[in-house]
Scaffold this motif. Structure first.
Motif, PDB file in Angstrom:
ATOM      1  N   LYS A  21       0.826  -1.206   0.000  1.00 51.96           N
ATOM      2  CA  LYS A  21       0.000   0.000   0.000  1.00 51.96           C
ATOM      3  C   LYS A  21       0.862   1.258   0.000  1.00 51.96           C
ATOM      4  O   LYS A  21       0.575   2.232  -0.707  1.00 51.96           O
ATOM      5  CB  LYS A  21      -0.921  -0.006   1.214  1.00 51.96           C
ATOM      6  CG  LYS A  21      -1.983  -1.098   1.168  1.00 51.96           C
ATOM      7  CD  LYS A  21      -2.900  -1.032   2.380  1.00 51.96           C
ATOM      8  CE  LYS A  21      -3.971  -2.110   2.295  1.00 51.96           C
ATOM      9  NZ  LYS A  21      -4.892  -2.068   3.480  1.00 51.96           N
ATOM     10  N   GLY A  24       2.687   1.657  -3.533  1.00 50.43           N
ATOM     11  CA  GLY A  24       1.889   1.487  -4.739  1.00 50.43           C
ATOM     12  C   GLY A  24       2.040   2.621  -5.724  1.00 50.43           C
ATOM     13  O   GLY A  24       1.975   2.418  -6.945  1.00 50.43           O
ATOM     14  N   ASN A  25       2.272   3.851  -5.223  1.00 57.10           N
ATOM     15  CA  ASN A  25       2.406   4.999  -6.116  1.00 57.10           C
ATOM     16  C   ASN A  25       3.722   5.011  -6.876  1.00 57.10           C
ATOM     17  O   ASN A  25       3.922   5.839  -7.762  1.00 57.10           O
ATOM     18  CB  ASN A  25       2.274   6.305  -5.312  1.00 57.10           C
ATOM     19  CG  ASN A  25       3.410   6.495  -4.316  1.00 57.10           C
ATOM     20  OD1 ASN A  25       3.909   5.518  -3.762  1.00 57.10           O
ATOM     21  ND2 ASN A  25       3.799   7.728  -4.081  1.00 57.10           N
ATOM     22  N   ARG A  26       4.624   4.092  -6.536  1.00 57.34           N
ATOM     23  CA  ARG A  26       5.906   4.011  -7.244  1.00 57.34           C
ATOM     24  C   ARG A  26       5.790   3.260  -8.562  1.00 57.34           C
ATOM     25  O   ARG A  26       6.723   3.255  -9.367  1.00 57.34           O
ATOM     26  CB  ARG A  26       6.956   3.309  -6.367  1.00 57.34           C
ATOM     27  CG  ARG A  26       7.195   3.952  -5.014  1.00 57.34           C
ATOM     28  CD  ARG A  26       7.901   5.284  -5.157  1.00 57.34           C
ATOM     29  NE  ARG A  26       9.215   5.121  -5.751  1.00 57.34           N
ATOM     30  CZ  ARG A  26      10.022   6.136  -6.071  1.00 57.34           C
ATOM     31  NH1 ARG A  26       9.608   7.380  -5.867  1.00 57.34           N
ATOM     32  NH2 ARG A  26      11.209   5.919  -6.589  1.00 57.34           N
ATOM     33  N   LEU A  28       4.775   2.860 -12.184  1.00 59.56           N
ATOM     34  CA  LEU A  28       4.413   3.709 -13.314  1.00 59.56           C
ATOM     35  C   LEU A  28       3.617   2.891 -14.327  1.00 59.56           C
ATOM     36  O   LEU A  28       4.140   1.915 -14.870  1.00 59.56           O
ATOM     37  CB  LEU A  28       5.666   4.278 -13.972  1.00 59.56           C
ATOM     38  CG  LEU A  28       6.584   5.101 -13.048  1.00 59.56           C
ATOM     39  CD1 LEU A  28       7.829   5.540 -13.820  1.00 59.56           C
ATOM     40  CD2 LEU A  28       5.853   6.299 -12.478  1.00 59.56           C
ATOM     41  N   SER A  32       4.944  -0.602 -16.676  1.00 55.98           N
ATOM     42  CA  SER A  32       4.622  -1.836 -15.970  1.00 55.98           C
ATOM     43  C   SER A  32       3.851  -2.771 -16.880  1.00 55.98           C
ATOM     44  O   SER A  32       3.296  -2.365 -17.894  1.00 55.98           O
ATOM     45  CB  SER A  32       3.800  -1.541 -14.710  1.00 55.98           C
ATOM     46  OG  SER A  32       2.551  -0.986 -15.059  1.00 55.98           O
TER      47      SER A  32
END
Length: 245
Positions: A21, A24-26, A28, A32
Motif C-alpha cells: 500500500k 503502490g504509487n511508485r 508507473l 509496468s
C-alpha cells in the motif's frame, strides 16, 4: 519451532501488505506489465507432474559440481525423474560430471553435448516428449542462441520446460534491503517474466504455462504468504510447445 516460523511468516505478510500500500504509487503504468501466472508452485513437484510417464531429456542433469553430494543426500532431481518418467536421458557438457554420475549409478543413458553448439542435433539420436532445461539459461552468455538450437533440434510438439532464478525473489528483496546482492558468481543474467518470455518468440513456441516457483524439496506446500505474493518466488517456470512453420 514450527509455531515460531509461522509467527515469523505472519509478521512478514503484514509488513509486505503494508509496503504494498505504501509503495503502490511508485508503479508507473507506462512502464509496468501484468502477467497471467498460475501463481507460486513447488518447482520439483511441478517438474515431476509435467514429466510423469513421458520420455524426457534432462539438460544439465548432473548439477555439477554438486553431483556427488546430491546423489548421497537424496536431493538429486534426476533420480526423482527416473522414478516417474517413461524414459529418461541426461545431457550435460561436463565430461567429469558425467563420469562421476555414471560411476556412482551405472546409468549409461547420458549424452555429452553443449546446447550452445549449432551441431547439437547431431548428438541426439532419440525423440523426446519433454525437454527439461533447469537453471541453465542464466549461466549462458547468449541464452537466445541456446533456445534457438533447441528449437532446431527437436520436433514440433515437443514440450520445453525452462526454469531460471526470479529477479524479484524474496531473497533478492531481502538482500537489496541490506545493500547487497544475492547472485551466483557464474550468472550472466537476471530474468523477469517479460524478459524471460522474450527468449521464446511466438512463431516458434506456444506458451502453455508460466509460474513462479520455490526451490523446495518435493511434497512441501507453498505457505499462504508466498501464495499471496507469487512474484517473490525463487524462480520462473515456463512450459512451451515447439512449433514449426
Amino acid at each position: 519451532m514450527r509455531i515460531l516460523d509461522k509467527c515469523r511468516w505472519i509478521f512478514i505478510g503484514l509488513v509486505l501488505t503494508w509496503l504494498k500500500k505504501l509503495l503502490g504509487n511508485r508503479i508507473l503504468p507506462t512502464a509496468s506489465s501484468t502477467i497471467r501466472s498460475g501463481g507460486n508452485v513447488n518447482r520439483v513437484d511441478y517438474i515431476l507432474d509435467y514429466c510423469r510417464d513421458k520420455s524426457v531429456l534432462h539438460i544439465g542433469f548432473s548439477d555439477h559440481p554438486y553431483t556427488d553430494k546430491k546423489i548421497k543426500d537424496g536431493t538429486f532431481l534426476h533420480f526423482y525423474l527416473k522414478q516417474i518418467a517413461k524414459n529418461l536421458w541426461g545431457l550435460d557438457n561436463s565430461e567429469p560430471a558425467i563420469e562421476t554420475y555414471c560411476r556412482l549409478t551405472n546409468d549409461q543413458q547420458v549424452i555429452c553435448a553443449d546446447i550452445m553448439d549449432e551441431r547439437l542435433s547431431t548428438k541426439i539420436n532419440h525423440q523426446f516428449e519433454v525437454v527439461l532445461l533447469g537453471e541453465i539459461v542464466e549461466h549462458l552468455k547468449n541464452p537466445h542462441r541456446a533456445i534457438e538450437n533447441l528449437h532446431n533440434t527437436f520436433s514440433a510438439g515437443t514440450i520445453l520446460i525452462v526454469t531460471t532464478p526470479n529477479y524479484s525473489s524474496i531473497n533478492s528483496f531481502a538482500a537489496a534491503l541490506n545493500n547487497t546482492e544475492m547472485i551466483h558468481p557464474d550468472h550472466y543474467w537476471y530474468f523477469s517474466p517479460v524478459t524471460f518470455l522474450k527468449m521464446f518468440p511466438p512463431d516458434k513456441f506456444v506458451l502453455l504455462d508460466i509460474n513462479f516457483g520455490m526451490y523446495f524439496q518435493k511434497g512441501k506446500k507453498i505457505n499462504f504468504i508466498l501464495r499471496r505474493f507469487p512474484f517473490l518466488g525463487d524462480c520462473l517456470i515456463g512450459a512451451f510447445k515447439i512449433t514449426k512453420s
